[in-house]
Design an enzyme around this catalytic site. Structure first.
Site, short mmCIF file in Angstrom:
data_model
loop_
_atom_site.label_atom_id
_atom_site.label_comp_id
_atom_site.label_asym_id
_atom_site.label_seq_id
_atom_site.Cartn_x
_atom_site.Cartn_y
_atom_site.Cartn_z
N ASN A 250 0.32 2.02 4.79
CA ASN A 250 0.59 1.66 3.40
C ASN A 250 -0.63 2.00 2.55
O ASN A 250 -1.67 2.40 3.07
CB ASN A 250 0.97 0.17 3.30
CG ASN A 250 -0.14 -0.73 3.79
OD1 ASN A 250 -1.16 -0.86 3.13
ND2 ASN A 250 0.04 -1.33 4.95
N ARG A 251 -0.51 1.82 1.26
CA ARG A 251 -1.54 2.30 0.34
C ARG A 251 -2.65 1.29 0.06
O ARG A 251 -3.48 1.53 -0.80
CB ARG A 251 -0.91 2.71 -1.00
CG ARG A 251 0.02 3.88 -0.88
CD ARG A 251 0.51 4.33 -2.25
NE ARG A 251 1.60 5.26 -2.14
CZ ARG A 251 1.44 6.55 -1.84
NH1 ARG A 251 0.24 7.05 -1.63
NH2 ARG A 251 2.49 7.34 -1.74
#
Ligand code: C5P
Length: 227
Positions: free
Chosen positions: A30-31
């Site tokens: 994920n970011r």
């Protein structure tokens, strides 16, 4: 640190985002950059706390400005983080789960790189990861403070804060910092505005601005829980 309102308090803080391996070179991730967790670790240390940061794939330039004395323990996957948290939980006063933890991981990790097999596509089977925050709440002893984060968006029927309060009840953490994401709240450029709630939905405090401001708001709430 030796002085400050959190002097002598032991903090365990997770930051970043987990990587769930697909094969030796690929992962689902994920970011999350880890900046909020790092801001919390830095602020807690400056207020005197003894801090261990469980850093899930946090880039070196994000952790480089941490005050001396903050212990940084790298972890990769949700299961690594689960073990790292449960191994240390009994020794700390405060756990803050600021990491973005993958809810699912690939059922199996291929020993070799996945190869292209034709035009049929590839189906991945995912299995659920442990909920680390819930596990910590279940293992919690008296006097400990356990804190979660929730990035929420509103939908047609329910606003972000209501979603967050429902999550607070489900998770059972002493404090849940609800971060309304993806909307202009009308506070100008305050990308990190949090509302801190208890499991019963009562609002403890709210505020924000920068990630350092959010850290300050949350640590103030934690300090008053501890005293
Ligand atoms: O992803 P979710 O909104 O459920 O995350 C809320 C809180 O729960 C966060 O503090 C996150 O770190 C934690 N969490 C966890 N284990 C998971 C998923 C989330 O501890 N498997």
């Amino acid at each position: 640190g030796e002085s400050g309102d959190l002097a002598g308090r032991r903090f365990l803080i997770s930051a970043g985002g987990t990587h769930e391996a697909l094969d030796p070179v690929r992962f689902l991730g994920n970011r999350s950059t880890g900046r909020q967790g790092v801001a919390l670790a830095a602020a807690a240390a400056r207020r005197g706390a003894d801090v261990t940061l469980l850093a899930a794939n946090v880039a070196a330039d994000v952790t480089q400005d941490l005050p001396e004395g903050v212990e940084v323990v790298p972890v990769v996957s949700a299961r690594d983080l689960h073990t790292a948290v449960l191994d240390r939980l009994a020794d700390v006063d405060v756990l803050i789960m600021a990491a973005a933890v993958a809810d699912y991981r690939p059922e199996s990790q291929a020993e070799h790189k996945h190869k292209k097999t034709g035009d049929d596509g590839l189906t991945l089977r995912l299995v659920q990861n442990p909920d680390i925050l819930k596990a910590a709440v279940a293992a919690k002893r008296d006097g400990q403070v356990i804190v979660g984060f929730a990035a929420e968006t509103g939908d047609e029927s329910t606003d972000a804060l209501t979603h967050g309060k429902q999550k607070a009840a489900r998770k059972g953490a002493d404090l849940l910092a609800i971060n309304e994401v993806g909307v202009d709240r009308g506070f100008g450029d305050t990308p990190n505005y949090v509302t801190v709630v208890r499991p019963d939905g009562n609002v403890v405090t709210e505020g924000g601005g920068s990630k350092a401001d959010v850290a300050g708001v949350l640590l103030d709430s934690i300090a008053s829980e501890l005293s």
